[in-house]
Design a protein around this motif. Structure first.
Motif, short mmCIF file in Angstrom:
data_model
loop_
_atom_site.label_atom_id
_atom_site.label_comp_id
_atom_site.label_asym_id
_atom_site.label_seq_id
_atom_site.Cartn_x
_atom_site.Cartn_y
_atom_site.Cartn_z
N LEU A 19 0.79 -1.22 0.00
CA LEU A 19 0.00 0.00 0.00
C LEU A 19 0.82 1.28 0.00
O LEU A 19 0.66 2.13 -0.86
CB LEU A 19 -0.95 -0.03 1.21
CG LEU A 19 -2.04 1.01 1.28
CD1 LEU A 19 -3.07 0.79 0.19
CD2 LEU A 19 -2.72 0.95 2.63
N TYR B 192 -4.73 -1.31 -3.31
CA TYR B 192 -5.50 -1.78 -2.16
C TYR B 192 -5.77 -3.28 -2.18
O TYR B 192 -5.77 -3.94 -1.16
CB TYR B 192 -6.81 -1.01 -2.11
CG TYR B 192 -7.48 -1.03 -0.76
CD1 TYR B 192 -7.21 -0.03 0.16
CD2 TYR B 192 -8.37 -2.03 -0.40
CE1 TYR B 192 -7.82 -0.03 1.41
CE2 TYR B 192 -8.98 -2.03 0.83
CZ TYR B 192 -8.70 -1.04 1.74
OH TYR B 192 -9.29 -1.05 2.97
N SER C 54 -6.74 -2.78 -7.67
CA SER C 54 -7.53 -1.58 -7.35
C SER C 54 -6.53 -0.50 -6.93
O SER C 54 -5.91 -0.59 -5.89
CB SER C 54 -8.58 -1.86 -6.27
OG SER C 54 -7.98 -2.31 -5.09
N HIS D 285 -6.17 2.51 -5.57
CA HIS D 285 -7.03 3.25 -4.65
C HIS D 285 -7.02 4.77 -4.84
O HIS D 285 -8.05 5.38 -5.08
CB HIS D 285 -6.62 2.88 -3.22
CG HIS D 285 -7.51 3.38 -2.14
ND1 HIS D 285 -8.80 2.93 -1.96
CD2 HIS D 285 -7.28 4.29 -1.17
CE1 HIS D 285 -9.33 3.54 -0.92
NE2 HIS D 285 -8.44 4.37 -0.42
N HIS E 261 -8.01 6.23 -8.29
CA HIS E 261 -9.43 6.02 -8.62
C HIS E 261 -9.61 5.21 -9.90
O HIS E 261 -10.39 5.57 -10.78
CB HIS E 261 -10.15 7.38 -8.75
CG HIS E 261 -9.91 8.30 -7.62
ND1 HIS E 261 -10.54 8.17 -6.41
CD2 HIS E 261 -9.07 9.37 -7.49
CE1 HIS E 261 -10.12 9.12 -5.59
NE2 HIS E 261 -9.22 9.85 -6.21
N ARG F 215 -12.01 6.08 -4.85
CA ARG F 215 -11.13 5.23 -4.04
C ARG F 215 -11.61 3.77 -4.00
O ARG F 215 -12.09 3.29 -2.98
CB ARG F 215 -10.96 5.78 -2.64
CG ARG F 215 -10.31 7.14 -2.63
CD ARG F 215 -10.09 7.62 -1.22
NE ARG F 215 -9.60 8.99 -1.25
CZ ARG F 215 -9.98 9.91 -0.40
NH1 ARG F 215 -10.82 9.63 0.56
NH2 ARG F 215 -9.48 11.11 -0.49
N THR G 16 -11.76 -0.11 -3.51
CA THR G 16 -11.11 -0.94 -2.49
C THR G 16 -10.98 -2.37 -2.98
O THR G 16 -10.03 -2.70 -3.66
CB THR G 16 -11.86 -0.85 -1.15
OG1 THR G 16 -13.24 -1.15 -1.37
CG2 THR G 16 -11.73 0.53 -0.53
N ASP H 233 -16.51 0.12 -4.36
CA ASP H 233 -16.16 1.55 -4.38
C ASP H 233 -16.77 2.15 -3.12
O ASP H 233 -17.90 2.62 -3.12
CB ASP H 233 -16.74 2.17 -5.65
CG ASP H 233 -16.19 3.53 -5.95
OD1 ASP H 233 -15.20 3.94 -5.34
OD2 ASP H 233 -16.77 4.21 -6.83
N SER I 224 -15.61 4.57 -0.74
CA SER I 224 -15.42 5.93 -0.22
C SER I 224 -16.32 6.91 -0.96
O SER I 224 -15.97 7.40 -2.01
CB SER I 224 -13.96 6.36 -0.35
OG SER I 224 -13.14 5.55 0.42
#
Length: 186
Positions: free
Chosen positions: A61, A99, A112, A114, A117, A144, A146, A160, A162
């Motif tokens: 990450l 992520y 993904s 993050h 996007h 963002r 996940t 998705d 966030s």
């Protein structure tokens, strides 16, 4: 997370089961039976994908890459590694806080991405194939992304969470198919 804290990564096997792996942040991870080291130094919570070919894909990450290991714990290569260590990028094939990862039936790796996007697709050797998404709440856009999963037909499901709080379904090339939950632009 700080050095010495522990989280758990999950690894999916081609037989459909999930295994949990102990991940000590900033130190090598061990299998649940502590018999083999599976990860070298990485930071951040992660999920691991373990396809039938015997490789472990670990989203790193905060180092903005996915690390790939053999089941013997030997490091193989990075996917999406930044040009400068620890620096994120918006360039195609580069990552900003990867992520989650998923592997399709052909061995292609979906990440993904993050903070960019988007979803990025790589071949089994880490070569960039394509990307899709972008910031937004409309069809095929993300805020963002996940978690990511792939079904037996190689359709890609992206959580998705966030802001949009939805799951979107795409074909293996990134064409939008449908969505569940959340607000969609009309």
């Amino acid at each position: 997370p700080t050095r010495g804290t522990t989280g758990y990564a999950k690894a999916h096997h081609d037989r459909g089961s999930w295994d949990r792996y102990r991940c000590d942040y900033g130190t090598p991870a061990k299998t649940s039976d502590d018999s083999k080291s599976l990860c070298r130094k990485y930071y951040g919570e992660t999920a691991c994908a373990l396809p039938g070919k015997g490789a472990l894909y670990v989203p790193d990450l905060f180092n903005h890459k996915v690390q790939v290991f053999g089941l013997d714990g030997a490091y193989k290569f990075d996917i999406g590694a930044p040009t400068r260590p620890g620096k994120s990028s918006r360039a195609r094939g580069k990552l900003n806080m990867p992520y989650d990862v998923a592997i399709d039936s052909g061995g292609n790796v979906y990440v993904s991405d993050h903070m960019n996007h988007r979803i990025q697709k790589f071949d089994a050797k880490g070569k960039f194939i394509r990307k899709w998404g972008g910031s937004g709440s409309g069809t095929g856009k993300f805020n963002r992304p996940t978690y990511i999963a792939i079904d037996s037909s190689d359709n890609v499901y992206v959580a998705d969470s966030s802001g949009a709080r939805r799951i979107q379904k795409f074909d293996k090339d990134g064409a939008f198919l449908l969505s569940w939950g959340g607000a969609m632009d009309k």
